[in-house]
Motif scaffolding. Structure first.
Motif, PDB file in Angstrom:
ATOM      1  N   ASP A  33      37.400  41.577  47.886  1.00 19.08           N
ATOM      2  CA  ASP A  33      35.922  42.593  48.614  1.00 19.08           C
ATOM      3  C   ASP A  33      35.243  41.429  48.635  1.00 19.08           C
ATOM      4  N   ARG A  35      31.875  41.726  49.676  1.00 22.26           N
ATOM      5  CA  ARG A  35      30.762  41.873  48.125  1.00 22.26           C
ATOM      6  C   ARG A  35      30.927  41.127  46.809  1.00 22.26           C
ATOM      7  N   ASP A  36      31.923  40.702  46.457  1.00 25.08           N
ATOM      8  CA  ASP A  36      31.905  40.165  45.430  1.00 25.08           C
ATOM      9  C   ASP A  36      31.644  38.856  45.658  1.00 25.08           C
ATOM     10  N   ILE A  39      27.872  38.612  44.910  1.00 28.78           N
ATOM     11  CA  ILE A  39      28.129  38.397  43.548  1.00 28.78           C
ATOM     12  C   ILE A  39      27.820  37.738  42.997  1.00 28.78           C
ATOM     13  N   SER A  67      36.937  36.689  43.912  1.00 29.01           N
ATOM     14  CA  SER A  67      37.049  37.463  43.310  1.00 29.01           C
ATOM     15  C   SER A  67      36.847  37.783  42.518  1.00 29.01           C
ATOM     16  N   LEU A  68      36.266  39.140  41.895  1.00 27.59           N
ATOM     17  CA  LEU A  68      35.284  39.562  40.352  1.00 27.59           C
ATOM     18  C   LEU A  68      36.515  39.627  39.790  1.00 27.59           C
ATOM     19  N   ALA A 100      31.268  39.832  35.787  1.00 27.62           N
ATOM     20  CA  ALA A 100      32.134  40.188  36.509  1.00 27.62           C
ATOM     21  C   ALA A 100      33.395  42.216  35.644  1.00 27.62           C
ATOM     22  N   ASN A 104      32.738  46.776  37.743  1.00 27.28           N
ATOM     23  CA  ASN A 104      34.010  46.938  37.472  1.00 27.28           C
ATOM     24  C   ASN A 104      34.178  48.560  37.165  1.00 27.28           C
ATOM     25  N   THR A 106      33.869  47.009  41.952  1.00 21.75           N
ATOM     26  CA  THR A 106      33.178  46.313  42.524  1.00 21.75           C
ATOM     27  C   THR A 106      31.785  47.785  43.088  1.00 21.75           C
ATOM     28  N   ALA A 135      24.574  43.151  48.159  1.00 25.15           N
ATOM     29  CA  ALA A 135      26.394  44.037  48.334  1.00 25.15           C
ATOM     30  C   ALA A 135      26.199  45.446  48.305  1.00 25.15           C
TER      31      ALA A 135
END
Length: 216
Positions: A33, A35-36, A39, A67-68, A100, A104, A106, A135
């Protein structure tokens, strides 16, 4: 000088910045993602330059995953090493883990309130607003040190974070594109001319700046 006019002048000077930068090709390839990345970057950029953040992001892509989910599962010591270029890596690794876990999945970033984000340890106003705007696609203007310096010099306005945030949000159209671009354009102008020691003599906007020194 109206705030929106300053935005238009900066846009004419520098063009669209497309901030926040993400590696769309990487995320498409990996199924992660984008957006991760925003962030993670928003946490890593605290008290450091973006160039250092980019080194950490590259480490995550090369040695793990950007990634988160990866941040959640990797051991803390390993995460510290990957983000070492960003500085304060012991502290930031813990913050990344906390963030993260909190965001959760995301997709939560679309509905989280600013107040909820600010209750997360390690997330201050600037980081929260960056996450919400870039994000979460939320109308939350980001005030950083460049913005504080810029608005003081051009409009003789200063104050705490929330006073400046309210000023921008009250004097701009409620438009995500404007919020994103204006923040990025101010940063670009600050890096080129409106530095801590300003280059007023070279600045293309010096005739509009209250604090510009003709002899600079």
């Amino acid at each position: 000088m109206k705030l929106l006019r300053l935005y238009e002048l900066l846009l004419d000077l520098y063009g669209f910045q497309g901030w926040w930068p993400v590696d769309a090709y990487y995320h498409n390839l990996m199924g992660t993602d984008p957006r991760d990345e925003v962030i993670i970057g928003a946490v890593l950029t605290q008290n450091t330059s973006w160039k250092n953040v980019e080194k950490s992001l590259e480490n995550l892509k090369r040695e793990g995953e950007l990634s988160l989910e990866f941040v959640r599962k990797v051991n803390l010591e390993g995460l510290k090493e990957l983000i070492r270029p960003s500085g304060f890596y012991n502290q930031k690794a813990i913050r990344l883990k906390t963030v993260a876990e909190f965001i959760n999945p995301t997709d939560r970033v679309k509905t989280l309130s600013r107040e909820e984000l600010l209750r997360v340890k390690g997330i201050g106003p600037e980081t929260a607003d960056a996450i919400l705007l870039y994000a979460g696609e939320r109308l939350s203007f980001v005030i950083d040190k460049y913005t504080q310096r810029f608005i003081k010099r051009f409009m003789n306005l200063e104050g705490d974070y929330h006073r400046l945030k309210n000023f921008f949000e009250s004097n701009l159209p409620q438009d995500l594109g404007v919020y994103k671009e204006f923040h990025a354009l101010i940063d670009e102008h600050a890096k080129r001319y409106c530095r801590s020691t300003p280059l007023c003599g070279e600045c293309p906007l010096n005739s509009l700046c209250i604090s510009a020194s003709p002899s600079s």
